[in-house]
Design an enzyme around this catalytic site. Sequence first.
Site, PDB file in Angstrom:
ATOM      1  N   ARG A 146      31.055  54.125  51.590  1.00  9.97           N
ATOM      2  CA  ARG A 146      29.771  54.665  52.040  1.00  9.97           C
ATOM      3  C   ARG A 146      28.726  53.585  52.318  1.00  9.97           C
ATOM      4  O   ARG A 146      27.795  53.811  53.094  1.00  9.97           O
ATOM      5  CB  ARG A 146      29.238  55.668  51.021  1.00  9.97           C
ATOM      6  CG  ARG A 146      30.092  56.929  50.952  1.00  9.97           C
ATOM      7  CD  ARG A 146      29.354  58.065  50.309  1.00  9.97           C
ATOM      8  NE  ARG A 146      30.150  59.283  50.325  1.00  9.97           N
ATOM      9  CZ  ARG A 146      29.712  60.459  49.907  1.00  9.97           C
ATOM     10  NH1 ARG A 146      28.485  60.562  49.434  1.00  9.97           N
ATOM     11  NH2 ARG A 146      30.487  61.520  49.948  1.00  9.97           N
ATOM     12  N   ASP A 158      15.107  68.538  50.872  1.00  8.45           N
ATOM     13  CA  ASP A 158      16.202  67.592  50.663  1.00  8.45           C
ATOM     14  C   ASP A 158      15.591  66.216  50.424  1.00  8.45           C
ATOM     15  O   ASP A 158      14.458  65.954  50.844  1.00  8.45           O
ATOM     16  CB  ASP A 158      17.147  67.556  51.866  1.00  8.45           C
ATOM     17  CG  ASP A 158      18.524  67.023  51.491  1.00  8.45           C
ATOM     18  OD1 ASP A 158      19.431  67.838  51.218  1.00  8.45           O
ATOM     19  OD2 ASP A 158      18.691  65.790  51.446  1.00  8.45           O
TER      20      ASP A 158
END
Length: 276
Positions: free
Chosen positions: A36, A147
Amino acid sequence: MKSEITPQDYEAFQAFLQDACGILLGSNKQYLVRSRLRRILEEYRLDSLGGLLRSLNRPGSGPLRERVIDAMTTNETLWFRDDHPFRILSEKLLPEFAARNNPMNPLRIWSAACSTGQEPYSIAMAVEEYRRLRLGQLRDVRITATDISRSVLAIARRGEYDMIAISRGLAPERQQAFFIPSASGSWQISANIKRMVEFRELNLLDGFAFGKLDVVFCRNVLIYFSAALKKDILTRIHATLNPGGYLVLGASESLNGLPELYEMVQCHPGIIYRKR
């Protein structure tokens, strides 16, 4: 990432991630960190996780910090994910709130960790379907969607999705009813659904400053947190709920305690929790 991840650097990164956003990274997730963060390390010309950590500790590292948190946050999402929470909303919660709701008070719903918007827009579609069958009911419904990631919120606010995203859980009937095709081949959420949802940036470690709520969807996010942080977030959610308000968790999540705060409600299938 050219060099191996040392145990010391991995532990330091675990601590950084937990402090920054609450995510509890397991002891054997080095492969995940490597995959990632690879692009970020290449872009910033860093050759190790230790080098990244040193950069994160320097003044002015805010944009890098945001990129790292964004990369490590799981943004898996579907339309009407797991189905039964939305059937519970349509068949139990919306009729209940319509029966007891003061027309002067809006029905307020929070979608926590909303990712690219599929959950809050699914909630809005369920509300609109309910209203079309029961004219005059629940005229004022306000959905707050939050978020931690600015990049996914930007996608959510646009409300435009390609066919791959559209095909993940959205029935063709709903696609035709609530989306408009664009010249580029993508699909734009309709204005009446979009107007129902307000998107905000929010770290669940921080306070919730948007008033009292009737329903909270906090699904598939608590599984990434420690037991202590889960309890803290669930306690703060309880404080935001109106009397008789409801909490909806993910299929693999449960309260594991807090019986003094929430009452379990069996919905066959599915479980939700009512504020005591």
